[in-house]
Design an enzyme around this catalytic site. Structure first.
Site, mmCIF file in Angstrom:
data_model
loop_
_atom_site.group_PDB
_atom_site.id
_atom_site.type_symbol
_atom_site.label_atom_id
_atom_site.label_comp_id
_atom_site.label_asym_id
_atom_site.label_seq_id
_atom_site.Cartn_x
_atom_site.Cartn_y
_atom_site.Cartn_z
ATOM 1 N N ASN A 91 0.859 -1.201 0.000
ATOM 2 C CA ASN A 91 0.000 0.000 0.000
ATOM 3 C C ASN A 91 0.889 1.243 0.000
ATOM 4 O OD1 ASN A 91 0.531 0.869 2.848
ATOM 5 N ND2 ASN A 91 -0.343 -1.149 3.258
ATOM 6 N N ASP A 100 -4.427 -5.974 4.914
ATOM 7 C CA ASP A 100 -5.509 -6.752 5.526
ATOM 8 C C ASP A 100 -5.436 -8.220 5.140
ATOM 9 O OD1 ASP A 100 -6.837 -4.738 7.010
ATOM 10 O OD2 ASP A 100 -7.498 -3.856 5.115
ATOM 11 N N PHE A 148 -4.632 3.966 14.465
ATOM 12 C CA PHE A 148 -4.902 4.940 13.409
ATOM 13 C C PHE A 148 -6.074 4.414 12.583
ATOM 14 C CE2 PHE A 148 -1.730 8.319 13.022
ATOM 15 C CZ PHE A 148 -0.941 8.003 14.109
ATOM 16 N N LYS A 201 -14.538 1.854 14.813
ATOM 17 C CA LYS A 201 -13.290 1.066 14.823
ATOM 18 C C LYS A 201 -12.655 1.062 16.215
ATOM 19 C CE LYS A 201 -11.102 1.040 11.027
ATOM 20 N NZ LYS A 201 -10.413 1.515 9.844
HETATM 21 O O1 C5P Z 1 -8.864 -2.040 10.369
HETATM 22 P P1 C5P Z 1 -7.942 -0.972 9.916
HETATM 23 O O2 C5P Z 1 -6.817 -1.479 9.048
HETATM 24 O O3 C5P Z 1 -8.587 0.225 9.299
HETATM 25 O O4 C5P Z 1 -7.315 -0.442 11.286
HETATM 26 C C1 C5P Z 1 -6.293 0.489 11.332
HETATM 27 C C2 C5P Z 1 -5.529 0.385 12.607
HETATM 28 O O5 C5P Z 1 -5.333 -0.982 12.968
HETATM 29 C C3 C5P Z 1 -4.159 0.956 12.474
HETATM 30 O O6 C5P Z 1 -3.766 1.449 13.743
HETATM 31 C C4 C5P Z 1 -3.325 -0.249 12.067
HETATM 32 O O7 C5P Z 1 -1.966 -0.084 12.406
HETATM 33 C C5 C5P Z 1 -3.966 -1.364 12.858
HETATM 34 N N1 C5P Z 1 -3.938 -2.670 12.194
HETATM 35 C C6 C5P Z 1 -3.174 -3.694 12.715
HETATM 36 N N2 C5P Z 1 -3.191 -4.930 12.139
HETATM 37 C C7 C5P Z 1 -3.928 -5.177 11.046
HETATM 38 C C8 C5P Z 1 -4.725 -4.138 10.501
HETATM 39 C C9 C5P Z 1 -4.699 -2.903 11.098
HETATM 40 O O8 C5P Z 1 -2.468 -3.465 13.704
HETATM 41 N N3 C5P Z 1 -3.916 -6.359 10.503
#
Ligand code: C5P
Length: 402
Positions: free
Chosen positions: A208, A276, A324, A338
């Site tokens: 990304n 993700d 974040f 979230k």
């Molecule tokens: O679910 P989303 O990706 O939008 O969430 C964002 C937050 O979750 C960020 O703080 C990101 O660093 C963390 N995150 C994580 N592990 C993942 C996905 C997101 O720590 N697999």
């Protein structure tokens, strides 16, 4: 750890003043901003022009400079810095400081400041050993003033002994030591930053656009306040924060392992843009194009949510877990949901639609969402966001310790 730090440098009137030009250069190379103040005697040794040209900004010289008073004022000048460094600190300047005299810009700033002060004495060996100077040094130390040097060696006056100003590299080390004794001393903070790369085959990956700039700026701001920082970063081109324990990873699974291995911490900040999904069965050799139009197929599986796993720990949960939320639509609504879903304490939400230029850019505009509500911060640089967040963390840990 000097990145983004503001250093008010008072250049006194001694032959060692010329070394301050080198000192300014080195401080800037490490990302610090130097605001120079030149005493009247200092200007006999280095010119205001060379000082302001090297600092890249106006040199402050007069207490009664009406321009400066209307723009910024000597009190504010003394408070806006993270530290005041006096180099060279002459016998005269030290005597003024020890006795509370405030009759020019430098001595007034030094009395008005609420920030740490570091002096680098420089004078003839006999002047250094004179009981008056030694009395003043003792007074200054008991007033909480930090000192570096003087060193022993031959002097411009032809004599030998203690009195040479410390070398710029040593002054910089001393600045770091003083700044390190900040309000987060003794606190361990884990930060994830940057993107993750999820391999498809040995040469291709899913990624990304995260630059890792915001995470690196947060690490610097926390290091500068004395925290011990473990900085776990995916692949980026951003310079690594000086002074942090660095763990470089590629994938989300490696990032999760690194977070687990970092051990207990007081605060965990998840600034990484973790992929993700990962490819279920990444292959060891390069997938070949067949030339017959058939396309490779691969399944995706969900990556573990690192933030959620830490926020929902039943043992060793950090006092403060910060996530974040990079969103392109309904930022507040999505980020609020979230925060609850993941169980973190604060979420910094931002709009990463391409037109905002936030992803990969130098600026950021965030909403800080906590259980007390939403705080909308104006647009500011990523390092200002980092400083503001660091100050909020200092406040929050202060409250939890009291
Ligand atoms: O679910 P989303 O990706 O939008 O969430 C964002 C937050 O979750 C960020 O703080 C990101 O660093 C963390 N995150 C994580 N592990 C993942 C996905 C997101 O720590 N697999």
């Amino acid at each position: 750890m000097l990145k983004g730090r503001k250093i008010l440098l008072v250049i006194g009137g001694g032959i060692a003043a010329y070394k301050c030009l080198d000192l300014m250069r080195r401080l800037q190379d490490q990302g610090a901003q130097v605001v120079p103040v030149l005493t009247r005697a200092g200007a006999e040794f280095v010119t205001p022009l060379s000082v302001s040209a090297l600092a890249g900004q106006k040199v402050h010289q007069d207490l009664f400079d009406l321009d400066a008073e209307s723009e910024i004022g000597h009190i504010q000048l003394s408070r806006a810095a993270d530290i005041i460094v006096v180099a060279p600190a002459t016998a005269d300047l030290m005597a003024k400081m020890a006795n509370g005299l405030a009759n020019d810009l430098a001595s007034t700033l030094l009395m008005a400041t609420d920030k740490p002060v570091l002096i680098a004495p420089s004078m003839n060996v006999r002047m250094w050993h004179h009981p008056a100077t030694q009395r003043n040094v003792a007074t200054l130390k008991s007033d909480g003033i930090h000192t570096v040097g003087p060193d022993e060696g031959s002097m411009a006056c032809g004599e030998f002994g203690l009195g040479r100003m410390a070398e710029p590299a040593d002054i910089i080390d001393a600045i770091k030591t003083v700044l390190n004794n900040g309000p987060l001393k003794g606190k361990h903070i884990v930060i994830t930053s940057g993107p993750t790369h999820e391999p498809i085959d040995p040469v291709r990956y899913i990624a990304n656009r995260s630059s890792g700039k915001q995470g690196a700026a947060i690490a610097s701001a926390l290091l500068a306040r004395g925290a011990a920082v473990t900085f776990i970063t995916g692949p980026t081109h951003e310079p690594l924060p000086d002074g942090a324990a660095i763990v470089q990873v590629e994938t989300a699974l490696e990032m999760l392992n690194a977070v687990e291995a970092a051990g207990p911490c007081n605060v965990a900040i998840f600034a990484a843009a973790v992929a993700d999904w990962r490819v279920k069965d990444a292959v060891d050799s390069k997938i070949k194009k067949t030339g017959k139009g058939d396309l490779p197929e691969f399944d995706l599986v969900e990556n573990p949510d690192i933030l959620k796993s830490v926020a929902q720990r039943t043992e060793n949960r950090p006092e403060l877990v910060i996530g974040f939320a990079a969103e392109t639509d309904n930022v507040l609504e999505n980020a609020t949901a979230k925060r609850l879903r993941k169980g973190c304490d604060w979420i910094l939400a931002n709009d990463v639609s391409p037109e905002t230029g936030i992803m990969g850019g130098d600026k950021n505009k965030v909403l800080l969402i906590s259980d007390t509500g939403v705080d909308a911060w104006p647009e500011m640089s990523k390092s200002e966001v980092a400083n503001r967040l660091a100050n909020k963390i200092v406040e929050a840990l202060g409250d939890s310790n009291s």
